[in-house]
Design a protein around this motif. Structure first.
Motif, PDB file in Angstrom:
ATOM      1  N   CYS A  62       0.825  -1.209   0.000  1.00 41.89           N
ATOM      2  CA  CYS A  62       0.000   0.000   0.000  1.00 41.89           C
ATOM      3  C   CYS A  62       0.859   1.259   0.000  1.00 41.89           C
ATOM      4  O   CYS A  62       0.370   2.330  -0.296  1.00 41.89           O
ATOM      5  CB  CYS A  62      -0.901   0.012   1.234  1.00 41.89           C
ATOM      6  N   CYS A  63       2.095   1.158   0.330  1.00 45.29           N
ATOM      7  CA  CYS A  63       3.080   2.229   0.451  1.00 45.29           C
ATOM      8  C   CYS A  63       3.191   2.646   1.904  1.00 45.29           C
ATOM      9  O   CYS A  63       3.650   1.885   2.715  1.00 45.29           O
ATOM     10  CB  CYS A  63       2.798   3.395  -0.470  1.00 45.29           C
ATOM     11  N   SER A  64       2.734   3.830   2.270  1.00 50.25           N
ATOM     12  CA  SER A  64       2.927   4.278   3.643  1.00 50.25           C
ATOM     13  C   SER A  64       1.767   5.145   4.091  1.00 50.25           C
ATOM     14  O   SER A  64       0.854   5.428   3.334  1.00 50.25           O
ATOM     15  CB  SER A  64       4.233   5.061   3.761  1.00 50.25           C
ATOM     16  N   ASP A  65       1.833   5.585   5.344  1.00 47.08           N
ATOM     17  CA  ASP A  65       0.805   6.466   5.915  1.00 47.08           C
ATOM     18  C   ASP A  65       0.648   7.719   5.067  1.00 47.08           C
ATOM     19  O   ASP A  65      -0.442   8.226   4.877  1.00 47.08           O
ATOM     20  CB  ASP A  65       1.193   6.819   7.354  1.00 47.08           C
ATOM     21  N   ALA A  66       1.751   8.225   4.538  1.00 47.39           N
ATOM     22  CA  ALA A  66       1.700   9.459   3.756  1.00 47.39           C
ATOM     23  C   ALA A  66       0.934   9.274   2.453  1.00 47.39           C
ATOM     24  O   ALA A  66       0.386  10.218   1.910  1.00 47.39           O
ATOM     25  CB  ALA A  66       3.113   9.951   3.448  1.00 47.39           C
ATOM     26  N   ASP A  67       0.876   8.066   1.935  1.00 47.48           N
ATOM     27  CA  ASP A  67       0.172   7.821   0.686  1.00 47.48           C
ATOM     28  C   ASP A  67      -1.312   7.565   0.893  1.00 47.48           C
ATOM     29  O   ASP A  67      -2.101   7.697  -0.023  1.00 47.48           O
ATOM     30  CB  ASP A  67       0.778   6.622  -0.034  1.00 47.48           C
ATOM     31  N   GLY A  68      -1.680   7.144   2.082  1.00 49.37           N
ATOM     32  CA  GLY A  68      -3.072   6.857   2.373  1.00 49.37           C
ATOM     33  C   GLY A  68      -3.816   8.096   2.831  1.00 49.37           C
ATOM     34  O   GLY A  68      -3.223   9.096   3.214  1.00 49.37           O
ATOM     35  N   SER A  69      -5.138   8.015   2.778  1.00 50.46           N
ATOM     36  CA  SER A  69      -5.991   9.108   3.235  1.00 50.46           C
ATOM     37  C   SER A  69      -6.929   8.586   4.315  1.00 50.46           C
ATOM     38  O   SER A  69      -7.505   7.510   4.167  1.00 50.46           O
ATOM     39  CB  SER A  69      -6.833   9.655   2.083  1.00 50.46           C
ATOM     40  N   VAL A  70      -7.090   9.351   5.379  1.00 47.93           N
ATOM     41  CA  VAL A  70      -8.032   8.995   6.428  1.00 47.93           C
ATOM     42  C   VAL A  70      -9.445   9.215   5.893  1.00 47.93           C
ATOM     43  O   VAL A  70      -9.717  10.187   5.196  1.00 47.93           O
ATOM     44  CB  VAL A  70      -7.788   9.849   7.691  1.00 47.93           C
ATOM     45  N   VAL A  71     -10.347   8.286   6.213  1.00 47.05           N
ATOM     46  CA  VAL A  71     -11.725   8.361   5.764  1.00 47.05           C
ATOM     47  C   VAL A  71     -12.619   8.564   6.990  1.00 47.05           C
ATOM     48  O   VAL A  71     -12.556   7.794   7.943  1.00 47.05           O
ATOM     49  CB  VAL A  71     -12.144   7.069   5.025  1.00 47.05           C
ATOM     50  N   SER A  72     -13.432   9.592   6.982  1.00 42.42           N
ATOM     51  CA  SER A  72     -14.380   9.851   8.066  1.00 42.42           C
ATOM     52  C   SER A  72     -15.435   8.753   8.097  1.00 42.42           C
ATOM     53  O   SER A  72     -15.744   8.146   7.076  1.00 42.42           O
ATOM     54  CB  SER A  72     -15.083  11.189   7.869  1.00 42.42           C
ATOM     55  N   ASP A  73     -16.009   8.523   9.278  1.00 44.47           N
ATOM     56  CA  ASP A  73     -17.026   7.478   9.420  1.00 44.47           C
ATOM     57  C   ASP A  73     -18.199   7.656   8.454  1.00 44.47           C
ATOM     58  O   ASP A  73     -18.747   6.671   7.968  1.00 44.47           O
ATOM     59  CB  ASP A  73     -17.557   7.435  10.855  1.00 44.47           C
TER      60      ASP A  73
ATOM     61  N   ASN B 189      -5.988  -3.281  12.709  1.00 45.07           N
ATOM     62  CA  ASN B 189      -5.723  -1.865  12.455  1.00 45.07           C
ATOM     63  C   ASN B 189      -5.050  -1.228  13.669  1.00 45.07           C
ATOM     64  O   ASN B 189      -5.706  -0.868  14.633  1.00 45.07           O
ATOM     65  CB  ASN B 189      -7.035  -1.148  12.119  1.00 45.07           C
ATOM     66  N   ARG B 190      -3.742  -1.075  13.624  1.00 48.60           N
ATOM     67  CA  ARG B 190      -2.988  -0.484  14.734  1.00 48.60           C
ATOM     68  C   ARG B 190      -3.153   1.032  14.808  1.00 48.60           C
ATOM     69  O   ARG B 190      -2.913   1.626  15.855  1.00 48.60           O
ATOM     70  CB  ARG B 190      -1.504  -0.841  14.609  1.00 48.60           C
ATOM     71  N   ALA B 191      -3.555   1.651  13.715  1.00 49.34           N
ATOM     72  CA  ALA B 191      -3.748   3.108  13.697  1.00 49.34           C
ATOM     73  C   ALA B 191      -5.112   3.494  14.251  1.00 49.34           C
ATOM     74  O   ALA B 191      -5.299   4.610  14.732  1.00 49.34           O
ATOM     75  CB  ALA B 191      -3.575   3.649  12.286  1.00 49.34           C
ATOM     76  N   GLY B 192      -6.083   2.589  14.143  1.00 51.92           N
ATOM     77  CA  GLY B 192      -7.420   2.840  14.665  1.00 51.92           C
ATOM     78  C   GLY B 192      -8.338   3.593  13.737  1.00 51.92           C
ATOM     79  O   GLY B 192      -9.546   3.549  13.881  1.00 51.92           O
ATOM     80  N   ARG B 193      -7.813   4.275  12.767  1.00 51.46           N
ATOM     81  CA  ARG B 193      -8.647   5.079  11.868  1.00 51.46           C
ATOM     82  C   ARG B 193      -8.775   4.381  10.514  1.00 51.46           C
ATOM     83  O   ARG B 193      -7.884   3.656  10.093  1.00 51.46           O
ATOM     84  CB  ARG B 193      -8.047   6.467  11.704  1.00 51.46           C
ATOM     85  N   THR B 194      -9.892   4.613   9.871  1.00 52.29           N
ATOM     86  CA  THR B 194     -10.130   4.042   8.546  1.00 52.29           C
ATOM     87  C   THR B 194      -9.275   4.783   7.533  1.00 52.29           C
ATOM     88  O   THR B 194      -9.214   6.017   7.540  1.00 52.29           O
ATOM     89  CB  THR B 194     -11.614   4.170   8.163  1.00 52.29           C
ATOM     90  N   MET B 195      -8.619   4.034   6.648  1.00 56.54           N
ATOM     91  CA  MET B 195      -7.770   4.652   5.637  1.00 56.54           C
ATOM     92  C   MET B 195      -7.990   3.995   4.284  1.00 56.54           C
ATOM     93  O   MET B 195      -8.363   2.823   4.207  1.00 56.54           O
ATOM     94  CB  MET B 195      -6.298   4.555   6.033  1.00 56.54           C
ATOM     95  N   VAL B 196      -7.742   4.757   3.250  1.00 55.24           N
ATOM     96  CA  VAL B 196      -7.858   4.270   1.887  1.00 55.24           C
ATOM     97  C   VAL B 196      -6.660   4.762   1.086  1.00 55.24           C
ATOM     98  O   VAL B 196      -6.150   5.857   1.331  1.00 55.24           O
ATOM     99  CB  VAL B 196      -9.198   4.725   1.241  1.00 55.24           C
ATOM    100  N   TRP B 197      -6.202   3.923   0.179  1.00 56.82           N
ATOM    101  CA  TRP B 197      -5.121   4.274  -0.730  1.00 56.82           C
ATOM    102  C   TRP B 197      -5.703   4.267  -2.140  1.00 56.82           C
ATOM    103  O   TRP B 197      -5.722   3.242  -2.819  1.00 56.82           O
ATOM    104  CB  TRP B 197      -3.977   3.274  -0.620  1.00 56.82           C
ATOM    105  N   PRO B 198      -6.209   5.420  -2.605  1.00 58.55           N
ATOM    106  CA  PRO B 198      -6.810   5.477  -3.937  1.00 58.55           C
ATOM    107  C   PRO B 198      -5.747   5.664  -5.019  1.00 58.55           C
ATOM    108  O   PRO B 198      -4.650   6.182  -4.757  1.00 58.55           O
ATOM    109  CB  PRO B 198      -7.719   6.705  -3.858  1.00 58.55           C
ATOM    110  N   VAL B 199      -6.091   5.237  -6.216  1.00 54.14           N
ATOM    111  CA  VAL B 199      -5.245   5.438  -7.391  1.00 54.14           C
ATOM    112  C   VAL B 199      -6.110   6.115  -8.441  1.00 54.14           C
ATOM    113  O   VAL B 199      -7.185   5.623  -8.774  1.00 54.14           O
ATOM    114  CB  VAL B 199      -4.701   4.098  -7.928  1.00 54.14           C
ATOM    115  N   LYS B 200      -5.634   7.248  -8.929  1.00 57.32           N
ATOM    116  CA  LYS B 200      -6.343   7.962  -9.991  1.00 57.32           C
ATOM    117  C   LYS B 200      -5.637   7.709 -11.315  1.00 57.32           C
ATOM    118  O   LYS B 200      -4.412   7.777 -11.395  1.00 57.32           O
ATOM    119  CB  LYS B 200      -6.343   9.469  -9.740  1.00 57.32           C
ATOM    120  N   ASP B 201      -6.419   7.429 -12.331  1.00 58.34           N
ATOM    121  CA  ASP B 201      -5.863   7.296 -13.666  1.00 58.34           C
ATOM    122  C   ASP B 201      -6.896   7.789 -14.675  1.00 58.34           C
ATOM    123  O   ASP B 201      -7.907   8.366 -14.291  1.00 58.34           O
ATOM    124  CB  ASP B 201      -5.403   5.863 -13.953  1.00 58.34           C
TER     125      ASP B 201
END
Length: 117
Positions: A48-59, A90-102
Motif C-alpha cells: 500500500c506504500c505508507s501512511d503518507a500515501d493513504g488518506s483517512v476516511v471519516s465514518d 488496524n494499529r492506527a485505529g482510523r479508517t484509511m484508503v489508498w486510492p489510485v487515480k488514472d
C-alpha cells in the motif's frame, strides 16, 4: 501518420502512469512508531506504500454492507474490491484508503477498515 499515432500513444501512456506513480512520503512521518507497520501494509493487490500515501476516511464516508465496503471519494461512492481490503488488525485505529487515480477514474489499491463510532 504512424509517427502521429505513436506520439499520441506515448503521451497517453505517460499521462496514465504519471497520476498513479506519485507518492507523497516527504519524510514527515519518519519518526512515527507506526511507520514500519504502515510501510509493511499490503492488500492482495500489493504493497500500500505508507501512511503518507493513504488518506483517512471519516465514518460518514465509508460503509460496510453484507461483508463488502465502499468509500466516498471526491463526492462519489466507490466499491472497495475484496482484494484491496487489508486484513491485519488496524494499529492506527482510523479508517484509511489508498486510492489510485488514472484516466479511467479512481480505483482502490488498499482499504484499512476502522471502527465506526
Amino acid at each position: 501518420m504512424k509517427v502521429l499515432t505513436a506520439s499520441v500513444a506515448l503521451i497517453a501512456s505517460a499521462a496514465l502512469f504519471a497520476g498513479s506513480a506519485t507518492a507523497r512520503d516527504d519524510g514527515r512521518y519518519a519518526s512515527s512508531p507506526l511507520k514500519p507497520w504502515f510501510d509493511s501494509l499490503r492488500s492482495k493487490k500489493g504493497l500500500c506504500c505508507s501512511d503518507a500515501d493513504g488518506s483517512v476516511v471519516s465514518d460518514v464516508d465509508w460503509e460496510s454492507k453484507d461483508g463488502h465496503y465502499r468509500v466516498r471519494l471526491e463526492g462519489q461512492w466507490i466499491d472497495v474490491p475484496d482484494d484491496a481490503v487489508i486484513t491485519v488488525p488496524n494499529r492506527a485505529g482510523r479508517t484509511m484508503v489508498w486510492p489510485v487515480k488514472d484516466a479511467h477514474g479512481i480505483s482502490i489499491r488498499c482499504f484499512l477498515p476502522g471502527s465506526m463510532t
